[in-house]
Design a protein around this motif. Structure first.
Motif, PDB file in Angstrom:
ATOM      1  N   MET A  81       0.819  -1.204   0.000  1.00  0.00           N
ATOM      2  CA  MET A  81       0.000   0.000   0.000  1.00  0.00           C
ATOM      3  C   MET A  81       0.859   1.262   0.000  1.00  0.00           C
ATOM      4  N   GLY A  82       2.025   1.181   0.610  1.00  0.00           N
ATOM      5  CA  GLY A  82       2.942   2.320   0.595  1.00  0.00           C
ATOM      6  C   GLY A  82       3.415   2.667  -0.800  1.00  0.00           C
ATOM      7  N   ALA A  83       3.501   1.652  -1.674  1.00  0.00           N
ATOM      8  CA  ALA A  83       3.882   1.907  -3.062  1.00  0.00           C
ATOM      9  C   ALA A  83       2.892   2.834  -3.742  1.00  0.00           C
ATOM     10  N   ARG A  84       1.614   2.699  -3.390  1.00  0.00           N
ATOM     11  CA  ARG A  84       0.592   3.563  -3.999  1.00  0.00           C
ATOM     12  C   ARG A  84       0.866   5.026  -3.678  1.00  0.00           C
ATOM     13  N   TYR A  85       1.255   5.326  -2.444  1.00  0.00           N
ATOM     14  CA  TYR A  85       1.505   6.712  -2.064  1.00  0.00           C
ATOM     15  C   TYR A  85       2.843   7.207  -2.587  1.00  0.00           C
ATOM     16  N   THR A  86       3.885   6.390  -2.469  1.00  0.00           N
ATOM     17  CA  THR A  86       5.205   6.821  -2.935  1.00  0.00           C
ATOM     18  C   THR A  86       5.211   7.043  -4.443  1.00  0.00           C
ATOM     19  N   ILE A 146      -2.373  15.017   1.045  1.00  0.00           N
ATOM     20  CA  ILE A 146      -1.763  14.552  -0.199  1.00  0.00           C
ATOM     21  C   ILE A 146      -1.759  15.653  -1.268  1.00  0.00           C
ATOM     22  N   PRO A 147      -2.843  16.417  -1.487  1.00  0.00           N
ATOM     23  CA  PRO A 147      -2.767  17.514  -2.464  1.00  0.00           C
ATOM     24  C   PRO A 147      -1.692  18.544  -2.132  1.00  0.00           C
ATOM     25  N   ASP A 235       3.723   6.064   3.348  1.00  0.00           N
ATOM     26  CA  ASP A 235       4.564   5.732   2.207  1.00  0.00           C
ATOM     27  C   ASP A 235       5.823   5.050   2.739  1.00  0.00           C
ATOM     28  N   TRP A 236       6.758   4.743   1.861  1.00  0.00           N
ATOM     29  CA  TRP A 236       7.925   3.974   2.287  1.00  0.00           C
ATOM     30  C   TRP A 236       8.803   4.736   3.283  1.00  0.00           C
ATOM     31  N   GLY A 237       8.920   6.056   3.102  1.00  0.00           N
ATOM     32  CA  GLY A 237       9.713   6.844   4.053  1.00  0.00           C
ATOM     33  C   GLY A 237       9.108   6.828   5.436  1.00  0.00           C
TER      34      GLY A 237
END
Length: 285
Positions: A81-86, A146-147, A235-237
């Motif tokens: 799921m973090g991939a979606r945000y990163t 996010i925006p 996200d990944w960070g």
């Protein structure tokens, strides 16, 4: 005797795009993470916020492929799921930044005069602000939605994209075929769309890839400082930050998000360095 060119497959000669093995490997990893970002919600074995392990920083096992995090949540699900945000935030930001920078750069190069001076001085002033400092100030003041992240990251990288595109467009604008087009009475829009853009698209694509890497790293840095994607999403960070306490134990919850960031950024660089000659050099047409 048959020449080397004649021995190539017909499709290769026709298309003219020849990726080497390293470039194909980089492209494969990028497509893999893009697929994960799109279909993550269908692939995760556990809900990202659900505590599924009785132990924290649990080891890799058949049930938890990448172990569990500091609360006992499934790391594998959270990385997917973090991939979606990163990937999503970085791709949106780099698209806005490069589109805006390239369009403004070509307009400034073709128009010249006061418009070129005004745009260049304004974006130079914006570029003088350190990127991390600008991101920290804006996100801390406005909030970390996010925006806001997408717009902030875009604004940070518009000046660099503008400078790069303007330098390319100025060189093309001084060529003879542009002079001929002006004599024919072609409009500025025609010059930009049909004469300048096709001759700078290769370097612009390479620059887009590099800025994507920079944005991924900056987003991960902001998330590591707690100003990126906010809980319960991550996200990944952010995954690295929230599990940093497991580093002395060699917890997979810290290692795998870091490896995900490295795999994506390195793959983009490999693809850029090994783009087909026809894309890198638009003069061979």
């Amino acid at each position: 005797m048959t020449s080397h060119i004649e021995q190539r497959p017909a499709a290769t000669r026709r298309l003219g795009y020849r990726f080497n093995l390293v470039g194909l490997l980089g492209l494969a990893v990028i497509l893999f993470w893009a697929f994960i970002a799109i279909f993550a919600h269908l692939l995760i074995p556990y809900p990202v916020g659900e505590i599924v392990d009785t132990d924290y920083f649990g080891p890799m096992s058949q049930q938890f492929w990448m172990g569990s995090d500091y609360l006992g949540r499934d790391v594998f699900s959270r990385i997917l799921m973090g991939a979606r945000y990163t990937v999503g935030i970085s791709l949106a930001a780099v698209t806005i930044a490069c589109f805006s920078g390239v369009v403004l750069g070509m307009i400034a190069a073709v128009a010249g005069g006061w418009l070129d001076t005004l745009l260049s001085r304004f974006l130079d002033a914006l570029n003088s602000i350190p990127s991390k400092l600008f991101g920290l100030v804006v996100v801390a003041a406005v909030g970390s939605s996010i925006p806001v992240l997408i717009l902030t990251l875009s604004v940070i990288y518009i000046p660099g994209s503008y400078r790069f595109a303007r330098a390319l467009a100025v060189n093309v604008n001084s060529m003879d075929f542009i002079t001929v087009a002006r004599i024919r009475g072609e409009s500025t829009l025609y010059l930009i769309r049909s004469e300048i853009l096709p001759n700078i698209v290769g370097p612009v694509l390479a620059d887009l890839g590099l800025r994507f890497v920079f944005i991924v790293l900056l987003l991960s840095g902001l998330s590591f400082l707690g100003l990126g994607v906010q809980p319960p999403y991550a996200d990944w960070g952010a995954l690295v930050r929230e599990n940093i306490g497991g580093l002395p134990f060699g917890a997979p919850a810290v290692m795998f998000p870091s490896l995900a960031i490295a795999s994506l950024t390195i793959s983009v660089n490999l693809l850029i360095d090994n783009l087909p000659q026809k894309i890198r050099d638009r003069s061979e047409r």
